[in-house]
Write a protein that holds these residues in place. Sequence first.
Motif, PDB file in Angstrom:
ATOM      1  N   ALA A  41       0.791  -1.207   0.000  1.00 29.48           N
ATOM      2  CA  ALA A  41       0.000   0.000   0.000  1.00 29.48           C
ATOM      3  C   ALA A  41       0.827   1.262   0.000  1.00 29.48           C
ATOM      4  O   ALA A  41       1.877   1.328   0.604  1.00 29.48           O
TER       5      ALA A  41
ATOM      6  N   PRO B 260      -9.104   2.405   4.498  1.00 28.51           N
ATOM      7  CA  PRO B 260      -9.764   1.360   3.735  1.00 28.51           C
ATOM      8  C   PRO B 260     -11.280   1.336   3.926  1.00 28.51           C
ATOM      9  O   PRO B 260     -12.017   1.254   2.975  1.00 28.51           O
TER      10      PRO B 260
ATOM     11  N   THR C 240      -0.713   2.759  -5.956  1.00 27.63           N
ATOM     12  CA  THR C 240      -2.056   2.552  -5.430  1.00 27.63           C
ATOM     13  C   THR C 240      -2.864   1.683  -6.370  1.00 27.63           C
ATOM     14  O   THR C 240      -3.592   0.791  -5.961  1.00 27.63           O
TER      15      THR C 240
ATOM     16  N   ILE D 170      -4.704  -1.823  -5.148  1.00 21.04           N
ATOM     17  CA  ILE D 170      -6.130  -2.094  -5.000  1.00 21.04           C
ATOM     18  C   ILE D 170      -6.424  -3.403  -5.723  1.00 21.04           C
ATOM     19  O   ILE D 170      -6.079  -3.570  -6.878  1.00 21.04           O
TER      20      ILE D 170
ATOM     21  N   ASN E 242     -11.866  -5.035  -7.078  1.00 21.13           N
ATOM     22  CA  ASN E 242     -12.444  -3.719  -6.834  1.00 21.13           C
ATOM     23  C   ASN E 242     -12.521  -2.880  -8.099  1.00 21.13           C
ATOM     24  O   ASN E 242     -12.874  -1.729  -8.062  1.00 21.13           O
TER      25      ASN E 242
ATOM     26  N   ARG F 126     -10.916   1.603  -3.194  1.00 25.05           N
ATOM     27  CA  ARG F 126     -10.988   0.695  -2.064  1.00 25.05           C
ATOM     28  C   ARG F 126     -12.423   0.492  -1.600  1.00 25.05           C
ATOM     29  O   ARG F 126     -12.735  -0.469  -0.929  1.00 25.05           O
TER      30      ARG F 126
END
Lengths: 997, 442
Positions: free
Chosen positions: A630, A636, A897, A901, A905, A979
């Motif tokens: 992360a 989150p 990022t 993820i 998602n 997220r």
Amino acid sequence: MEWASQLCENRGLGSKMTDSKYFTTTKKGEIFELKAELNSDKKEKKKEAVKKVIASMTVGKDVSALFPDVVNCMQTDNLELKKLVYLYLMNYAKSQPDMAIMAVNTFVKDCEDPNPLIRALAVRTMGCIRVDKITEYLCEPLRKCLKDEDPYVRKTAAVCVAKLHDINAQLVEDQGFLDTLKDLISDSNPMVVANAVAALSEIAESHPNSNLLDLNPQTINKLLTALNECTEWGQIFILDCLANYTPRDDRESQSICERVTPRLSHANSAVVLSAVKVLMKFMEMLPKDLDYYGTLLKKLAPPLVTLLSAEPELQYVALRNINLIVQKRPEILKHEMKVFFVKYNDPIYVKLEKLDIMIRLASQANIAQVLAELKEYATEVDVDFVRKAVRAIGRCAIKVEQSAERCVSTLLDLIQTKVNYVVQEAIVVIKDIFRKYPNKYESVIATLCENLDSLDEPEARAAMIWIVGEYAERIDNADELLESFLEGFHDESTQVQLQLLTAIVKLFLKKPTETQELVQQVLSLATQDSDNPDLRDRGYIYWRLLSTDPVAAKEVVLAEKPLISEETDLIEPTLLDELICHIGTLASVYHKPPSAFVEGGRGVQHKRLPARAGSGESAESPDVGQAVSAVSDAPPAVIPSQGDLLGDLLNLDLAPPTSNVPPVPSSMQMGAMDLLGGGLDSLMGDESETSASHYRTEVQSPQPPECSERELGGDVGGSPAMGVSLGGAPVGMPAGLGAAPAVGGGLGDLFDLGGGVGVTAGSYIPPKTVWLPAMKAKGLEISGTFARRSGVIHMDLSFTNKAMSVMTDFAIQFNKNSFGLAPAGPLQVLTPLSPNQTVDVSLPLSTTGPVMKMEPLNNLQVAVKNNIDVFYFSCQYPISLLFVEDGKMDRQVFLATWKDIPSENEAQFQIKDCHLNSDAASNKLQGSNIFTVAKRTVDTQDMLYQSVKLTNGIWMLAELRIQTGNPNSTDLELSVKCRAPEVSQYVYQCYELILRN
Amino acid sequence: MIGGLFIYNHKGEVLISRVYRDDIGRNAVDAFRVNVIHARQQVRSPVTNIARTSFFHVKRSNIWLAAVTKQNVNAAMVFEFLYKMCDVMTAYFGKISEENIKNNFVLIYELLDEILDFGYPQNSETGALKTFITQQGIKSQHHTKEEQSQITSQVTGQIGWRREGIKYRRNELFLDVLESVNLLMSPQGQVLSAHVSGRVVMKSYLSGMPECKFGMNDKIVIDKQGKGGTTDEAGKSELGGSSGKQSIAIDDCTFHQCVRLSKFDSERSISFIPPDGEYELMRYRTTKDIILPFRVIPLVREVGRTKLEVKVVIKSNFKPSLLAQKIEVRIPTPLNTSGVQVICMKGKAKYKASENAIVWKIKRMAGMKESQISAEIELLPTNDKKKWARPPISMNFEVPFAPSGLKVRYLKVFEPKLNYSDHDVIKWVRYIGRSGIYETRC
């Protein structure tokens, strides 16, 4: 040329004839002499003369004056002489086009020669003569040679088509050479096939859309057959061509892979790498649960390791490629760490690349070995290598938590060596270790402080200052240390200055009593004596923060820091995929797409990995995703589900927005707004409240910056900073401050002020719609819409009185909602509303209200009270309302990022019939705070990478693909990663809304 | 593809310049000289990009070979080609030196014209090239029509590495198994990494177009045979000694162009028609169960700031009947060494100041023996803060066995058209194990 003369003595060396004597042609009048010799009757003399000419040519001397004389020697049956003359022709024909024509006849004649070697020589040379007039004459002989009975001539003619195409593409097409070339793919001779493939591939590169190569299962089969039989170079041409093919399904893909794998045992590394490229690409299409997939993965490792025993230059190429392969499919080489250990006499370029791969492969399983190695490297001679090794130790600590302690002690050992650059590098990495594992290793600070004086590099100084500031409360003499740095403030680099400023402010916030003077000093140094805008702006922001609200300052400056990335220098996933398609080539060595270093349009079209068959996911790489951690500062879980959704409005917990952080400093007092209670009327009349909202309007209206800032300054006053004119520089968000996540409450407002002023109102505001029809509300009709202006959310309302009596005493209240929207002030309907009168009101909203997840997410339940009754209605707001102005993510952070993820998602949407190009779309979206972080063009697609930040700190990442090549395809594709995936579809709605209006 | 090929001497003067593509100009020649040859310390990669032009270079002694391009070429291929170019030149005129290049510049141009067409590498097998590119130059025109077509079919053909009609009175072949054993050992004697990279070099003097089949104690083959019960009795231990391990695990191997790779992939059998003369049949790499011929046990003690005591023991670890040769142990010394006293039991040891090392040479040493050297190193006091890096102790040697345990099981020759059989061929096998990078940290 001097070197040529020293070999004069060779001239008389007797029977063994040497050629070096020809390099002795520097004397004046030599050209004249050569001319005579060239025209001599004696064959030997002629040949000698031509050799001298070529020697002069090699060293860069202009011998073009001899053109006619050399061309005269062309008519000879001596093959060696002929070759020399041809060599001369290739060099000078362009400068003497008219005379070059003289050579045509000989070429044409040679193309008919019974000796195939001579026919091939003629056609090969003719293609290298870039003179238009000659090119015309070339067509007929070339046509014949393409169909020659001898394969040697045909393979030469095949390449000649590519040469001709380079000179005159139109001619080649008109003459139908391309079709002949295609026919040669079915030739019986493997070398002819290989050269035809090479020529076609090159020609196809300059016609990206033509289906020139026309790869279909039949041709692929022919190529695979030729692959077994042709020379090593031919195998490379064919494999590189195969890599451009996209199999129809996984079964075809597997069968090609099966026929390519034997190449992995070829002695030629380029054959191996090209085979790896084909396999890496086609593997994408194989289902992962297939046995063959696992087998293939296993087969790839040994040949890659073997490449490391090649010559160093090839090792370098291999290592650069392995670096890509490790990022794409870490599982292939995860057990091969040892082979990347650096050897003492590896060339430095091999050492550095190996080190890079070692860090990438480091894991809990092998960390002990890796660390032992790195420690060895840190004592080597080469400075760059040592630095990288020290840095690698730090990376290991961050990547493998279990090793952190050992890494830190290793670094401390290294600091003890007192080798200047080792110490500095160690301090830089220790800073990162502190960031990653707060409150764990601070005991080493004392050791670090001992080395303060030896730091002379900005990065190390900045890191050290950061450490002192961050841990000021544990360092007794932190103020002294920082003060010592302050002495030479203006001589420091910006990096150090900024860090010093922040560190002293931190110190002040931690030990306010002793350090007031110091902070004053640094603030004035930064704001008054510096002409660096970043430094000044940061100085002002701190000053303002400190003087307005030290509590808020503490919250900003000492905020919890976002996690730092475990992996460094990761290649962006789409670029990585593209580079995988270029394994073995220069692009994979530079780690850049070909367009970055190749001029013109040739060969720069973007390549993509094929999509896995039978699954909807695009070319993502879940394996890499797992390896990456992360970097996001977004919490989150964001939306707490609070009990019953259908809470009775009457029982609402009408907590005032002040319950969090006051939006504006203490001067403003908002009373509890109990809509239904009796306090409402008094609230309306409350003096302080009105003045507060008046103040608010002033701040929010887009006035020139100085004005509003002075206003603010005047309001809070009391600090020396306020006397200083701000010089009109809008207060942006300096990078250092940006590190503070989710600035809430009053600080949010402070920054909104800055951000809002700069941003022009470009967001789309939907027209008002009727929310509450008159019928349902005893004659009160409410229509409205939402807008975000200058960083503040507004609810624009129109109240129409359709009843017969005057309406007064308006008030408004929201139910708890998903994003905590709440009125930031009371409803300003000041005059009574007469029958048939309409009043427009703009109600500023804050996002600090109570939160409850709504269904749909963007639903807002509102209660409006007037003198007649309380009315309830619900409306839905576009989620773009909540997109904040600082939602532009740093590229690196974006990249990490995105990977972090999980792909479940990711949501895909299509926006149909949108005629915007990428720039227009980007501008439009930016108006609504959807920021384009990066743009890439792949084939005929523009890909926009965009980031959005919601008021509650959720980040949303989006990839928007826009077709550019085809005007008929106007559908945009949108992938949203977040997220909190439930938000995605609302984001999509906003895209629709914004792009369509 | 390759846009141009330049050869420079150590000063950066051009010896050969051949341009294949229009996008490469004469200025590229100078760009490389200025940016790479004259700035060699700063250039830290064999691939350099100068003004959107990419240069690939390799060095042979003090000669620079550079390939230039403006396109996204296959980089691995370019380097492979440059090495090949060096091989071809060496095969034609020996060592690559400035003098040899100048003496053969016409030949080099002729070769460059043949093996690189429009920047695409063509057949570069010396065997084939030598049939029509000759130093005499004139020979080619005397070829008969049959000879000509034979040349072209060989250059373009499937068996481009061998010509037809080769005849020997005595059919003979030599197999050399050459291994270099690499080791990195910690001061405590722990093996940090060890591998053998081996080569099988074959010299074949066989008539006609012989079909060959090569067999070794490859674990995969042996295991398979063991299972199937069809042990190839005829082939077993025909050539190699019978001692040592049964089979070895080969991590990976690569083969000469002549070996049928698909057959190896499917059956793991190595079959081929060999080139004439000497060539490298295969390369392989093993990491398991390596016999480390020597162990080095170092002991370095710093006595104060100006003295260093070094003691190194070497132990030979192979059959006592075998003899290792050309043993050399190189013990690095600090830069500020002022004097060295050495005592060794065997061989000769000398301190070489110019190389900053004590070099200990032993001519011969039998297996299972031990020898020792001790040295006292005097140091000049120095205020250099940087610690001595303590480079590893390295070793060189040659042993008459294959440290990987590889054994040649058979090499069968079939030539159906000519009347000689496998038994008539005289075969020789030799094993040589040499030290690669054989280092022990101290």
